[in-house]
Design an enzyme around this catalytic site. Sequence first.
Site, PDB file in Angstrom:
ATOM      1  CB  SER A   1      -0.940   0.003   1.209  1.00  0.00           C
ATOM      2  OG  SER A   1      -0.227  -0.197   2.408  1.00  0.00           O
TER       3      SER A   1
ATOM      4  CG  ASP B   1      -1.371   4.047   9.123  1.00  0.00           C
ATOM      5  OD1 ASP B   1      -0.405   4.809   8.902  1.00  0.00           O
ATOM      6  OD2 ASP B   1      -1.969   3.440   8.212  1.00  0.00           O
TER       7      ASP B   1
ATOM      8  CG  HIS C   1      -0.817   3.448   4.846  1.00  0.00           C
ATOM      9  ND1 HIS C   1      -1.370   2.778   5.918  1.00  0.00           N
ATOM     10  CD2 HIS C   1      -0.707   2.538   3.843  1.00  0.00           C
ATOM     11  CE1 HIS C   1      -1.598   1.512   5.575  1.00  0.00           C
ATOM     12  NE2 HIS C   1      -1.198   1.339   4.327  1.00  0.00           N
TER      13      HIS C   1
END
Length: 622
Positions: free
Chosen positions: A480, A600, A603
Amino acid sequence: MKRTTRYSRKYVPSIDGLRALAVIAVIAYHLNFSWAKGGFIGVDIFFVLSGYLITNILLTQWEKNQSLQLKQFWIRRFRRLIPAVYVMIVVVVIYSVFFHPEILKNLRGDAIASFFYVSNWWFIFHNVSYFDSFGLPSPLKNLWSLAIEEQFYLIWPAFLLVFLKWVKNPKLLLKIVIGLGLLSAVWMTILYVPGTDPSRVYYGTDTRAFDLLSGCALAFVWPFNRLSPVVPRKSKAVLNIAGTISILCFILFTAFVSEYQPFLYRGGLLFVAILGVIMIATISHPASYLSKIFSFKPLRWIGTRSYGIYLWHYPIITLTTPVLEITQPNIWRAILQVAATFIIAELSFRFIETPIRKNGFINYFKGFKDKNYFIWKNKPVGKWLSIAGVVAVLAIFTLGMSNVLSVNTNAEKQQTSVKTTTSTPDEKKDDKKEDKATKDKEADSNKASEQKETQKPDNKNKSAATPKTIITQTVAIGDSVMLDIEPYLKEAVPNITIDGLVGRQLRDAITTATGYKKFNSENSSVILELGTNGPFTEDQLNDLLDQFDKATIYLVNTRVPRGWQSDVNKSIANAASRPNVTVVDWYSRSSGQSQYFAPDGVHLTKAGAQAYVAMLTSVMNK
C-alpha cells in the site's frame, strides 16, 4: 491414586515470585525494550503455572471427596477472574470514547469477545495480529491469554473428572495428558507457515494447550503439598542446579528470541513450556534455595497482584504511547506507565478482586449498597452519588459500544483522505507550486541523506565498477505504500509499470514477480518496496531477487512501527552484497519526519510520498 505423605502447604510464596518474573518479562516486551524482545514467553510461564495449580487443586479435592465439586470450582474461578477484567473493559471503552474515538469501531467487537472469553478466536477469525497492527493496537489484545485460560478452566475439569473415573492407572493417565500436550505442539508445527505472521498458532487454544497440559502433567508427579522440606544433599543439589539453569535459559530467551523466529513454532515454545515445568518444580520446592529467593517480599507483592498488573499494563501502554513511537521506548514514559499500572492494579486488588473473592458478588454489592460514605442533612448523599456515578458509567459505556457514536466514521474519512491526496494525479497539477516549494525546502536534506543512502559499504562504487547501463523499462512492486507514491512516481519515471497491492507481503510478491519476467534483463530496473505488512526470511527475499538477477534492483527498506522492522531491514541490508542490488534507505530518510506519515504511522501523507519519490529517483539517477 496413591500419593506420598502430605505436608501442610496451602500457600507457596515462591510461586508468587515466579508470577512476578513472568509479568515483568511481559511488561518489558510490550514496552518494546530491546533487551526483552522475547518477553512474550512470560505468558507461557503463566499458562504452565495455571495448569499446575488448577490440577493440584482438583486432584486434592478428588482425594478428599472422590469428587471435583465442579460447580464450586467454577464459581471460585469466576469470582477470581471476572470482576477485575470486566471493570477494565468498561474503563477502557469509556476512556476511548473521550480520548481515542477512532478505535471504537474495532474495540466494540474486541470488548464483546473479551466479555465472553473468546477473544483469542475473535482475533484469529478477524486476522488481528498479536505482534503487529497498523495504527493504535487494540487495548484489549492482551486478553487473548485470559480467554485461553478461562476455556481451560471450563473444559479441563470436566475431562479430568472423566479420566479419574475411568482411567484407574495413574501412569496411564499421566501418559494421556503428556500425549495430548505433544499433539498440541505437533499441531502448532503443522499449522505454522514460515515467513508469515504466526498469530494463528500463537492465539489458538488448540495450539497452546501444550503449555497448560505441561503444568497439568507436573501436578500428577510433583504436587506442592507433598514436597518435603528435607531431602538428601544430592537431591538438593540437583534441584538447585536444574532451577538455576532453567532461570538462566528463561532470561536468555527473553533477551534474544524474536517472535518471528521459525524455531519457536517448531518446538521452541514447547521447550519454553518444559523450562516452565522445571522452574515451577524447583522454585516451589521448599528445599530449594530458589524457593527462598523467589519468596522475596517485593516479588511476592508483584506476584499477588500479577493478575491486575497483566490486565492493566497493556491498555495503559497502548493508549498512552504515540503510534510513531511504538518501537521507540521512552524510559520516562515507561516509568510513568509502569507506575500507573501498579497503582491501578493495587486498587483493583484491594477494592475489587479480594473482596469479591472472599465474600462473593452478592455480599460485595450488598455491602457497597449499605455503606454511606457521605451524609448530608441526615440523607445518604454518598449512596445516591455512587448510584448516579454507576448509571453514568454504564450509559457512557453503552454509547461507546453502540453505533450511536459515529466517531469511527470520521476517523475512517481522515485516513481515506490521506490515501486520496496521494492517489489522485489531478491534484498534482493544482498543487504544482506547493509541490515545488516542498521539494525546494527538502532539497538540502535530500542531498545529504541520499549520499548516505547510496554510499554504504555494500553499495559503494557499484556503478563505478561497470559502465552505466541504459535503462529502457522499469517495474515497481510493492504494497500500500507503493500505492501512496504511485502518482508521483509515474510523473518522475515515465512509462514505469507499477504493481502495488494493499496488504501484500514479500511471499506474495514472489508469485507476482513471475508475471514480470520480461523485466529480468540488463536494460531493466526493478523497484521493490516490501516489508510493511510483516516479516520475511532471507531465503524468501533471495527467491524474489533471483527472479530479477539480470536487472538493476532498487530495494527499499522500511519504516513501520512494529516489531519486525529491524529484522526486515537487516535482511534487506544483507541483500546489498548482490552486485545488482542497491539498497535505498527510506528508514534513515524518514527518521524524525512525523509529517511524512498518516495517523497509523505507516502510510504516507502527500509530503511523505513526495519525499519518498525524490529519494528514490535521486538514487536511480546516479
